[in-house]
Scaffold this motif. Structure first.
Motif, PDB file in Angstrom:
ATOM      1  N   HIS A 252     -15.378 -25.095 -24.184  1.00  0.00           N
ATOM      2  CA  HIS A 252     -16.312 -25.283 -23.071  1.00  0.00           C
ATOM      3  C   HIS A 252     -15.611 -25.371 -21.716  1.00  0.00           C
ATOM      4  O   HIS A 252     -16.260 -25.565 -20.697  1.00  0.00           O
ATOM      5  N   ALA A 253     -14.287 -25.257 -21.704  1.00  0.00           N
ATOM      6  CA  ALA A 253     -13.544 -25.235 -20.451  1.00  0.00           C
ATOM      7  C   ALA A 253     -13.513 -23.809 -19.917  1.00  0.00           C
ATOM      8  O   ALA A 253     -13.060 -22.889 -20.605  1.00  0.00           O
ATOM      9  N   VAL A 254     -14.023 -23.624 -18.727  1.00  0.00           N
ATOM     10  CA  VAL A 254     -14.097 -22.288 -18.134  1.00  0.00           C
ATOM     11  C   VAL A 254     -13.218 -22.262 -16.884  1.00  0.00           C
ATOM     12  O   VAL A 254     -13.412 -23.074 -15.962  1.00  0.00           O
ATOM     13  N   GLU A 255     -12.243 -21.366 -16.862  1.00  0.00           N
ATOM     14  CA  GLU A 255     -11.355 -21.264 -15.710  1.00  0.00           C
ATOM     15  C   GLU A 255     -12.148 -20.983 -14.438  1.00  0.00           C
ATOM     16  O   GLU A 255     -13.157 -20.280 -14.462  1.00  0.00           O
ATOM     17  N   LYS A 256     -11.671 -21.525 -13.343  1.00  0.00           N
ATOM     18  CA  LYS A 256     -12.438 -21.470 -12.089  1.00  0.00           C
ATOM     19  C   LYS A 256     -12.780 -20.036 -11.671  1.00  0.00           C
ATOM     20  O   LYS A 256     -13.896 -19.761 -11.228  1.00  0.00           O
ATOM     21  N   LYS A 257     -11.832 -19.129 -11.841  1.00  0.00           N
ATOM     22  CA  LYS A 257     -12.100 -17.753 -11.424  1.00  0.00           C
ATOM     23  C   LYS A 257     -13.268 -17.171 -12.209  1.00  0.00           C
ATOM     24  O   LYS A 257     -14.160 -16.516 -11.646  1.00  0.00           O
ATOM     25  N   LYS A 258     -13.266 -17.405 -13.529  1.00  0.00           N
ATOM     26  CA  LYS A 258     -14.372 -16.899 -14.352  1.00  0.00           C
ATOM     27  C   LYS A 258     -15.658 -17.656 -14.044  1.00  0.00           C
ATOM     28  O   LYS A 258     -16.745 -17.077 -14.006  1.00  0.00           O
ATOM     29  N   ALA A 265     -26.543 -19.346 -16.167  1.00  0.00           N
ATOM     30  CA  ALA A 265     -27.199 -19.018 -17.439  1.00  0.00           C
ATOM     31  C   ALA A 265     -26.247 -18.336 -18.408  1.00  0.00           C
ATOM     32  O   ALA A 265     -26.493 -18.310 -19.622  1.00  0.00           O
ATOM     33  N   GLU A 266     -25.165 -17.760 -17.884  1.00  0.00           N
ATOM     34  CA  GLU A 266     -24.220 -17.042 -18.735  1.00  0.00           C
ATOM     35  C   GLU A 266     -23.189 -17.983 -19.368  1.00  0.00           C
ATOM     36  O   GLU A 266     -22.423 -17.559 -20.255  1.00  0.00           O
ATOM     37  N   ARG A 267     -23.116 -19.226 -18.897  1.00  0.00           N
ATOM     38  CA  ARG A 267     -22.105 -20.155 -19.405  1.00  0.00           C
ATOM     39  C   ARG A 267     -22.665 -20.919 -20.608  1.00  0.00           C
ATOM     40  O   ARG A 267     -23.869 -21.183 -20.678  1.00  0.00           O
ATOM     41  N   PRO A 268     -21.780 -21.298 -21.542  1.00  0.00           N
ATOM     42  CA  PRO A 268     -22.273 -22.067 -22.697  1.00  0.00           C
ATOM     43  C   PRO A 268     -22.790 -23.434 -22.254  1.00  0.00           C
ATOM     44  O   PRO A 268     -22.324 -23.999 -21.255  1.00  0.00           O
ATOM     45  N   PHE A 272     -17.799 -26.638 -18.493  1.00  0.00           N
ATOM     46  CA  PHE A 272     -17.333 -27.245 -17.248  1.00  0.00           C
ATOM     47  C   PHE A 272     -16.187 -26.405 -16.694  1.00  0.00           C
ATOM     48  O   PHE A 272     -15.479 -25.714 -17.439  1.00  0.00           O
ATOM     49  N   CYS A 273     -16.032 -26.468 -15.392  1.00  0.00           N
ATOM     50  CA  CYS A 273     -15.038 -25.663 -14.695  1.00  0.00           C
ATOM     51  C   CYS A 273     -13.682 -26.362 -14.725  1.00  0.00           C
ATOM     52  O   CYS A 273     -13.600 -27.576 -14.518  1.00  0.00           O
ATOM     53  N   VAL A 274     -12.615 -25.609 -14.989  1.00  0.00           N
ATOM     54  CA  VAL A 274     -11.262 -26.177 -14.988  1.00  0.00           C
ATOM     55  C   VAL A 274     -10.368 -25.352 -14.062  1.00  0.00           C
ATOM     56  O   VAL A 274     -10.651 -24.195 -13.767  1.00  0.00           O
ATOM     57  N   GLY A 275      -9.297 -26.001 -13.636  1.00  0.00           N
ATOM     58  CA  GLY A 275      -8.347 -25.366 -12.728  1.00  0.00           C
ATOM     59  C   GLY A 275      -8.164 -26.236 -11.495  1.00  0.00           C
ATOM     60  O   GLY A 275      -8.592 -27.395 -11.464  1.00  0.00           O
ATOM     61  N   VAL A 276      -7.522 -25.677 -10.486  1.00  0.00           N
ATOM     62  CA  VAL A 276      -7.409 -26.379  -9.207  1.00  0.00           C
ATOM     63  C   VAL A 276      -8.715 -26.141  -8.467  1.00  0.00           C
ATOM     64  O   VAL A 276      -9.011 -25.037  -8.021  1.00  0.00           O
ATOM     65  N   LEU A 277      -9.522 -27.169  -8.367  1.00  0.00           N
ATOM     66  CA  LEU A 277     -10.873 -27.024  -7.831  1.00  0.00           C
ATOM     67  C   LEU A 277     -10.927 -27.219  -6.324  1.00  0.00           C
ATOM     68  O   LEU A 277     -11.868 -26.776  -5.669  1.00  0.00           O
TER      69      LEU A 277
END
Length: 502
Positions: A252-258, A265-268, A272-277
């Protein structure tokens, strides 16, 4: 640390071995130096807990940055995460629940050279300590906050926290939570943190990377690490196995760029967003504070020659602490009088003084008191149940506080307002009338009282009180306040000898 392949006892002799994260035996040996040698392992954390992974990742960041142990400070509050400094061989401080950031703030202000980490769970950081978190972000003080977010209060029984997702179950939400959760990273970004990153306990190398970047950022940095609590969160939410829960975090971790390129609606669900936010360096609080100090010093230098130091005779030794209470109503200047009294005792008489205060709900007119403890030794407790010296400038204050005067203590009352004194032997002076009719300003009644107290009690010398009064006098009012102080002395000296304290 993660599990090690081979026999752990042979690491030093078998440099080719690696752990589950790919760390060589040399790396493991170098990071082991940061663990307290006398602390027995395993830790108190549940088997499979992500906190061991996170602690290891932080230690590797410290090692890779080459930080000296004596220059590193770890501060923690209460909770499973709060146990981390127990195992780490740095300067450490374990404080009450939610108060890690205030303690760390004081440490950083006192010694800006320290690299200060604040490790907190989601409940510690965003519930009880939530106000401290956002204001530290607003100030941008150079702390490195590691917020371990496992969606729950793990140590205390699985109560829902401010980050528990809607619908998730907890011991206090057996049918699922209904409160929208905080997004910790967005919260601190909005509050002003200059570096914010998020990752998971699965992505251990990312934790190390982000912690290093946080240390290198000159300001308030937050690394939010999503972790697993299979014991209290997972077992109530069909993720009882630590492997299942850590895998859930990974999935469920989605890299910020993606994240930025996909529609919600396309995300599970639960993603949640991960990376340098967020990364927006700006001057940190300590730097700005030091600039203020420098400007203040320059301003003093520009005003000309500083006033000559006040010569105050050395006071007699004080065997026991002396408790002083100045009381009345809001607007009579009693809080300020207490501050002046404490300053006189500490700055000019060279003693120790602690001042506390209390005032009623009304800014003016409510009950007000200011207590000062004076002693020749450091004061370990700033309050008292009984008082050696007391000033009461209203009847209400006299009724309430005079019973707390010690036997043989000195009580001064304002005879304009105190017509019935519950204690015998009080010294009554028309303090307010003197201020109004003799000095010409009723607002100086507190200074008249201080002048009288300098005669009635030897706790603080007259010279010290006079100097402290002038320190507090607004520009252009030195003569007025000197007059008030002198009139208080004059009135006290004029008391009949039988009404003066023995």
């Amino acid at each position: 640390m993660g599990p090690v392949t081979g026999n752990p006892k042979q690491h030093d002799d078998a440099p080719g071995l690696t752990d589950a994260l790919g760390n060589t035996a040399d790396v493991l040996a170098s990071t082991r130096q940061y663990l307290r040698p006398f602390k027995k392992l395993p830790t108190v954390w549940c088997p499979g807990c992500g906190l061991g992974i996170i602690q290891g990742a932080i230690v590797r960041a410290v090692d890779e940055l080459g930080l000296e142990k004596d220059n590193v400070m770890f501060v923690a509050g209460i909770g499973c995460t709060g146990r981390m400094p127990t195992y780490l061989d740095f300067n450490t401080l374990h404080v009450t629940h939610g108060r890690a950031i205030p303690a760390a703030t004081g440490i950083k202000l006192a010694n800006p050279e320290l690299t200060v980490f604040v490790v907190m769970g989601d409940g510690d950081a965003t519930a009880i300590g939530g106000n401290h978190l956002i204001h530290a972000a607003r100030r941008n003080i150079d702390l490195n906050a590691i917020v371990v977010n496992n969606y729950i209060y793990g140590m205390t029984g699985g109560q829902y926290s401010p980050t528990t997702p809607v619908g998730s179950k907890a011991s206090t939400a057996p049918y699922g939570g209904i409160e929208p959760p905080f997004d910790v990273s967005r919260l601190v970004t909005a509050a002003g943190a200059s570096y914010v990153a998020r990752t998971t306990a699965y992505h251990a190398t990312k934790i190390t990377q982000y912690v290093k970047e946080a240390v290198q950022n000159p300001g308030f940095s937050v690394v939010e690490v999503m972790s697993n609590c299979h014991t209290t969160y997972g077992r109530r939410n069909k993720l009882r196995n630590p492997i299942d829960l850590i895998r859930w975090l990974k999935d469920h971790a989605v890299e910020k760029k993606k994240w930025d390129s996909t529609e919600p609606a396309e995300r599970p669900e639960g993603a949640f967003c991960v990376g340098v936010l967020h990364s927006e360096p700006r001057p940190d609080y300590v730097t700005l504070y030091n600039q203020i100090i420098e400007r203040a010093r320059n301003a003093e230098a520009e005003t000309g020659t500083p006033p000559a130091p006040v010569e105050v005779p050395k006071p007699a030794p004080m065997a026991e602490p002396v408790a002083v209470r100045l009381s009345g109503s809001g607007g009579q200047g009693l809080i300020l009088a207490g501050v002046i009294y404490g300053r006189a005792a500490s700055v000019y008489d060279g003693r120790f003084a602690a001042q506390t205060q209390s005032y009623g709900p009304e800014a003016r007119g409510g009950a007000s008191k200011s207590d000062v403890i004076v002693h020749d030794r450091p004061i370990v407790y700033p309050e008292a149940d009984e008082f050696d010296l007391m000033l009461c400038m209203t009847q209400e204050a006299c009724n309430r506080y005079a019973p707390h005067l010690k036997p043989g203590g000195t009580l001064l009352v304002d005879s304009l307002y105190v017509t019935e004194c519950p204690t015998e032997g009080a010294c009554a002076l028309p303090l307010t009338e003197i201020a109004r009719n003799v000095v010409g300003r009723q607002v100086t009644a507190n200074v008249v009282a201080l002048g009288a107290l300098s005669v009635l009690s030897p706790v603080v010398s007259e010279a010290a009180l006079r100097a402290a009064v002038l320190d507090a006098a607004p520009k252009g009012t030195a003569e007025l306040n000197t007059s008030a102080f002198n009139e208080g002395i004059k009135a006290a000296r004029g008391l009949e000898s039988g009404r003066r304290p023995r």
